[in-house]
Design a protein around this motif. Structure first.
Motif, PDB file in Angstrom:
ATOM      1  N   TYR A  17       0.735  47.912 111.522  1.00 49.55           N
ATOM      2  CA  TYR A  17       0.754  46.503 111.911  1.00 49.55           C
ATOM      3  C   TYR A  17       2.039  46.171 112.677  1.00 49.55           C
ATOM      4  N   ARG A  18       1.877  45.768 113.922  1.00 50.43           N
ATOM      5  CA  ARG A  18       3.004  45.380 114.775  1.00 50.43           C
ATOM      6  C   ARG A  18       4.040  46.492 114.993  1.00 50.43           C
ATOM      7  N   VAL A  19       3.603  47.704 114.842  1.00 46.81           N
ATOM      8  CA  VAL A  19       4.469  48.857 115.144  1.00 46.81           C
ATOM      9  C   VAL A  19       3.748  49.676 116.218  1.00 46.81           C
ATOM     10  N   TYR A  20       4.376  49.753 117.371  1.00 50.50           N
ATOM     11  CA  TYR A  20       3.713  50.382 118.512  1.00 50.50           C
ATOM     12  C   TYR A  20       4.415  51.662 118.944  1.00 50.50           C
ATOM     13  N   CYS A  21       3.603  52.622 119.387  1.00 45.61           N
ATOM     14  CA  CYS A  21       4.082  53.819 120.055  1.00 45.61           C
ATOM     15  C   CYS A  21       3.451  53.783 121.445  1.00 45.61           C
ATOM     16  N   THR A  22       3.950  54.578 122.361  1.00 44.53           N
ATOM     17  CA  THR A  22       3.383  54.556 123.709  1.00 44.53           C
ATOM     18  C   THR A  22       3.110  55.980 124.167  1.00 44.53           C
ATOM     19  N   LEU A  23       1.943  56.181 124.730  1.00 45.11           N
ATOM     20  CA  LEU A  23       1.562  57.487 125.265  1.00 45.11           C
ATOM     21  C   LEU A  23       1.557  57.405 126.788  1.00 45.11           C
ATOM     22  N   VAL A  24       2.328  58.289 127.417  1.00 49.90           N
ATOM     23  CA  VAL A  24       2.424  58.305 128.880  1.00 49.90           C
ATOM     24  C   VAL A  24       1.822  59.621 129.372  1.00 49.90           C
ATOM     25  N   GLN A  25       0.731  59.530 130.103  1.00 45.25           N
ATOM     26  CA  GLN A  25       0.022  60.736 130.538  1.00 45.25           C
ATOM     27  C   GLN A  25       0.312  61.038 132.003  1.00 45.25           C
ATOM     28  N   GLY A  26       0.791  62.242 132.292  1.00 43.44           N
ATOM     29  CA  GLY A  26       0.898  62.713 133.663  1.00 43.44           C
ATOM     30  C   GLY A  26      -0.177  63.754 133.919  1.00 43.44           C
ATOM     31  N   GLU A  27      -0.168  64.321 135.140  1.00 47.03           N
ATOM     32  CA  GLU A  27      -1.205  65.317 135.460  1.00 47.03           C
ATOM     33  C   GLU A  27      -0.985  66.624 134.703  1.00 47.03           C
ATOM     34  N   THR A  28       0.298  66.937 134.423  1.00 43.81           N
ATOM     35  CA  THR A  28       0.579  68.237 133.796  1.00 43.81           C
ATOM     36  C   THR A  28       1.267  68.130 132.436  1.00 43.81           C
ATOM     37  N   LEU A  29       1.792  66.945 132.115  1.00 44.18           N
ATOM     38  CA  LEU A  29       2.539  66.769 130.870  1.00 44.18           C
ATOM     39  C   LEU A  29       2.405  65.319 130.403  1.00 44.18           C
ATOM     40  N   ALA A  30       2.360  65.153 129.097  1.00 41.98           N
ATOM     41  CA  ALA A  30       2.334  63.796 128.526  1.00 41.98           C
ATOM     42  C   ALA A  30       3.562  63.611 127.646  1.00 41.98           C
ATOM     43  N   LEU A  31       3.944  62.335 127.436  1.00 38.76           N
ATOM     44  CA  LEU A  31       5.029  61.996 126.514  1.00 38.76           C
ATOM     45  C   LEU A  31       4.493  61.019 125.479  1.00 38.76           C
ATOM     46  N   PRO A  97      12.403  69.877 113.605  1.00 41.21           N
ATOM     47  CA  PRO A  97      13.450  70.264 114.567  1.00 41.21           C
ATOM     48  C   PRO A  97      13.629  69.207 115.657  1.00 41.21           C
ATOM     49  N   VAL A  98      14.899  68.910 115.988  1.00 40.15           N
ATOM     50  CA  VAL A  98      15.201  67.862 116.972  1.00 40.15           C
ATOM     51  C   VAL A  98      15.926  68.468 118.173  1.00 40.15           C
ATOM     52  N   CYS A  99      15.482  68.113 119.374  1.00 42.99           N
ATOM     53  CA  CYS A  99      16.155  68.518 120.615  1.00 42.99           C
ATOM     54  C   CYS A  99      16.896  67.302 121.165  1.00 42.99           C
ATOM     55  N   PRO A 100      18.012  67.536 121.877  1.00 44.35           N
ATOM     56  CA  PRO A 100      18.769  66.382 122.397  1.00 44.35           C
ATOM     57  C   PRO A 100      18.032  65.653 123.526  1.00 44.35           C
ATOM     58  N   LEU A 101      18.173  64.339 123.515  1.00 43.85           N
ATOM     59  CA  LEU A 101      17.628  63.475 124.563  1.00 43.85           C
ATOM     60  C   LEU A 101      18.829  62.750 125.157  1.00 43.85           C
ATOM     61  N   GLU A 102      19.121  63.018 126.424  1.00 50.62           N
ATOM     62  CA  GLU A 102      20.356  62.512 127.033  1.00 50.62           C
ATOM     63  C   GLU A 102      20.039  61.496 128.119  1.00 50.62           C
ATOM     64  N   PRO A 103      20.771  60.392 128.172  1.00 45.28           N
ATOM     65  CA  PRO A 103      20.634  59.508 129.328  1.00 45.28           C
ATOM     66  C   PRO A 103      20.856  60.303 130.618  1.00 45.28           C
ATOM     67  N   GLY A 104      20.039  60.059 131.612  1.00 40.81           N
ATOM     68  CA  GLY A 104      20.104  60.817 132.858  1.00 40.81           C
ATOM     69  C   GLY A 104      19.074  61.932 132.915  1.00 40.81           C
ATOM     70  N   GLN A 105      18.633  62.387 131.745  1.00 38.64           N
ATOM     71  CA  GLN A 105      17.592  63.414 131.684  1.00 38.64           C
ATOM     72  C   GLN A 105      16.297  62.839 132.272  1.00 38.64           C
ATOM     73  N   SER A 106      15.519  63.707 132.922  1.00 41.74           N
ATOM     74  CA  SER A 106      14.285  63.180 133.496  1.00 41.74           C
ATOM     75  C   SER A 106      13.137  64.163 133.254  1.00 41.74           C
ATOM     76  N   PHE A 107      11.961  63.634 133.042  1.00 43.49           N
ATOM     77  CA  PHE A 107      10.780  64.448 132.741  1.00 43.49           C
ATOM     78  C   PHE A 107       9.774  64.288 133.880  1.00 43.49           C
ATOM     79  N   ALA A 108       9.447  65.409 134.526  1.00 43.89           N
ATOM     80  CA  ALA A 108       8.412  65.399 135.565  1.00 43.89           C
ATOM     81  C   ALA A 108       7.073  65.624 134.873  1.00 43.89           C
TER      82      ALA A 108
END
Ligand SMILES: [Zn+2]
Ligand SMILES: [Zn+2]
Length: 242
Positions: A17-31, A97-108
């Motif tokens: 309830y009132r807690v949202y996640c977002t799925l972003v779909q690309g042609e080769t990878l989703a987030l 397991p957690v991987c670092p997420l850095e400002p400036g990083q970009s996902f194609a």
């Protein structure tokens, strides 16, 4: 699960309830942006709905955003919030397991690109995701209409101001927050910034869920509203009205 397609291939999912996640779909990878409270089996949902590999990103380390991390083999999160993830793992006995997420990083993603932006304020390790060239931004809790700066994980007000100023310079028109069903206009960010110039911090009139050491300020501008709840320790006692 309620879901709204806010852009082609971008779904805002109501995990709880009132807690949202977002799925972003690309042609080769989703987030997958956040994993919610962990009540919904998002891993099963992703396996069913997503035809590509899918990376899991945490906007920040609060439990209503990382609760479903345990369903995935690994997640990405900003190092500033790793202590929150570690504390939650100790509490639940579930470690991911957690991987670092850095400002400036970009996902194609194939046909679209997502850029990591610092949203330090709500927590020190809060980040947003700019869908470059699409005029759209995912903000987690960093730009909620009610901004919470609570606990040791929050950054000082001066940091929040820097964050809001930087976000205003980004090329987007609308953004998603993690506790609202529909996109908000970028103008809300300017309203928050104007609010910081007009802060009038008072003790909440009613006891809230956040305890007695919290100050509240509210500001209105042309039909928009900004509310700030902040620990006294982050502003100094002298800034809170008696
Ligand atoms: Zn949060
Ligand atoms: Zn939240």
């Amino acid at each position: 699960m309620n879901r709204t397609e806010v852009l082609p291939g971008v779904w805002h999912l109501e995990e709880d309830y009132r807690v949202y996640c977002t799925l972003v779909q690309g042609e080769t990878l989703a987030l997958l942006w956040d994993t919610g409270q962990g009540r919904t089996d998002l891993a099963a949902y992703v396996a069913q709905q997503v035809p590509t590999p899918c990376l899991v990103l945490n906007s920040h380390g609060h439990s209503d955003h990382i609760g479903g991390n345990f369903r995935f083999p690994q997640v990405y999160a900003h190092r500033g919030d790793w202590p929150l993830l570690a504390a939650y793992a100790r509490l639940t006995g579930r470690e991911t397991p957690v991987c670092p997420l850095e400002p400036g990083q970009s996902f194609a993603l194939g046909g679209r690109r997502a850029e990591v932006i610092s949203l330090a304020g709500h927590t020190k390790g809060s980040v947003g995701l700019l869908l470059a060239g699409e005029g759209f931004f995912l903000a987690g809790d960093g730009l909620n209409q009610t901004l919470l700066l609570l606990g040791a994980e929050a950054a000082p007000l001066s940091q929040l101001r820097q964050t809001l100023e930087a976000v205003l310079r980004l090329p987007f028109a609308h953004y998603l927050s993690s506790h609202a069903p529909h996109p908000l206009p970028k103008a809300q960010v300017a309203v928050h910034l104007h609010h910081l110039d007009q802060l009038r911090l008072e003790d909440p009139s009613r006891p809230g869920p956040y305890g007695p050491r919290v100050c509240r300020s509210q500001y209105r501008e042309q039909g928009s509203r900004s509310v700030l709840l902040i620990d006294r320790g982050l502003v100094g006692e002298e800034n809170c009205l008696p």
